[in-house]
Design a protein around this motif. Structure first.
Motif: not given
Length: 360
Positions: A146-161
């Motif tokens: 579920q952490r992948r779908f948390d807004p904070n984790f998702a936004r961090a991944r988008k920043a990496v992407d």
């Protein structure tokens, strides 16, 4: 369309469905406990394209109570009632870990899409058996990290992407619980690395966008001596992870954090870094002649990650309805388990362990 796609299309058409299910899906839920109820609420009230129609639990009165609460027509105790119901398109598996493998296999062989809480199974051999059946069946399956779908984790991944941090170099993940679980739970959990740190290992892969190749784990029992003497486990751990892309980082876990549920992340790269801290029940800051302070962070994982639990269910429904890839797969569950097993081996043997050493 490849051979597997043709097989899947024929199987779905035989059940009266197209490859996508634009009219929505009918869902069965296995397990009416805490997490089962979260998913039932999302499916019943937040997913117009899904309808939960059957729920089962070991305790029939619990299943009936949850069914009544969320407008689910059928309740019982036997998960095969869901497997054998030809009108059900997808299954949510929220049962005890020891039941996951057999329930996944039964659902996959019945042609039902599967959403499953971690773990896939309790051993790597079982995990491989499960993945083989799921892959051969052609159904969609999503692991509930579920952490992948948390807004904070998702936004961090988008920043990496998006290249905001450049090439990832290093990360730090802090994950500390507000209080340790009972000893009985620890004895059945598979240990801190398997039960608790596995979420952090998964999001480390998620944020680094690479596979882990080496694990070094340190651990002590610093919170409750009974966790060591009776639970045969540690309560505090530091894990160093090394990845194929030369990124590396640390995962810091503890069973007790005096200030409450502690979830912090930093990703550092060649162009910059991203970071986030804890979530709070409010944004109030108190200023007086004693100090500047605020209330403690959210103190329970169900509160901290409630949005994430809802988001992951909605995303899986969307993948099934629109016949798109699931955001996570059983292979993500396997990779996280390998990292957990490598951490445990590293701790016991006092050395770095390559993930390639971990075999079924």
């Amino acid at each position: 369309m490849n051979g597997m796609g043709l097989f899947r299309g024929a199987r779905l058409l035989a059940r009266g469905l197209s490859s996508g299910t634009s009219g929505g899906i009918r869902v069965g839920i296995i397990g009416a406990g805490r997490i089962g109820q979260v998913h039932a609420e999302t499916l019943a009230f937040r997913c117009p394209q899904a309808k939960p129609v059957r729920i089962v639990d070991f305790f029939e009165d619990v299943a009936k109570t949850v069914a009544g609460k969320f407008g689910i027509d059928h309740a019982g105790t036997d998960y095969m009632d869901i497997v054998n119901d030809s009108s059900i398109d997808a299954v949510w598996i929220c049962s005890p870990s020891s039941m996951h493998a057999e329930q996944i296999i039964a659902a996959a062989k019945a042609g039902k899409h599967i959403f499953c809480e971690k773990p896939l199974a309790t051993s790597l051999k079982e995990v491989d058996d499960v993945i083989k059946v799921v892959d051969e069946s052609g159904v969609k399956m999503m692991m509930a990290f579920q952490r992948r779908f948390d807004p904070n984790f998702a936004r961090a991944r988008k920043a990496v992407d998006d290249g905001v941090v450049g090439d990832p170099i290093m990360f730090h993940l802090t994950s500390r619980d507000p209080a340790p679980p009972p000893i009985d739970y620890i004895l059945k959990s598979g240990g801190l690395h398997n039960d608790m740190a596995v979420h952090d290992y998964d999001v480390a892969r998620f944020l680094m966008k690479s596979e882990c190749v080496r694990v070094t784990a340190l651990g002590k029992c610093r919170i409750d001596p009974k966790i060591a003497s009776e639970g045969k486990d540690i309560d505090t751990s530091l894990t160093i992870l090394e990845f194929e892309n030369d990124a590396m980082g640390t995962v810091d876990n503890c069973r007790k954090s005096p200030q409450g549920y502690d979830q912090r992340v930093e990703v550092f790269g060649t162009k910059g870094q991203v970071a986030f801290s804890n979530n709070y029940p409010n944004q109030l800051t108190i200023y007086d002649d004693v100090s500047v302070r605020r209330d403690l962070p959210l103190n329970f994982f169900m509160d901290r990650y409630m949005d994430a639990y809802r988001n992951e269910t909605i995303e899986f429904v969307d993948a099934v309805v629109n016949d798109t890839p699931t955001p996570t797969t059983p292979h993500d569950g396997r990779a996280a388990m390998v990292m957990s097993l490598a951490a445990k081996k590293s701790l016991l043997e006092g050395r770095p362990v390559d993930t390639s050493e971990i075999k079924p």
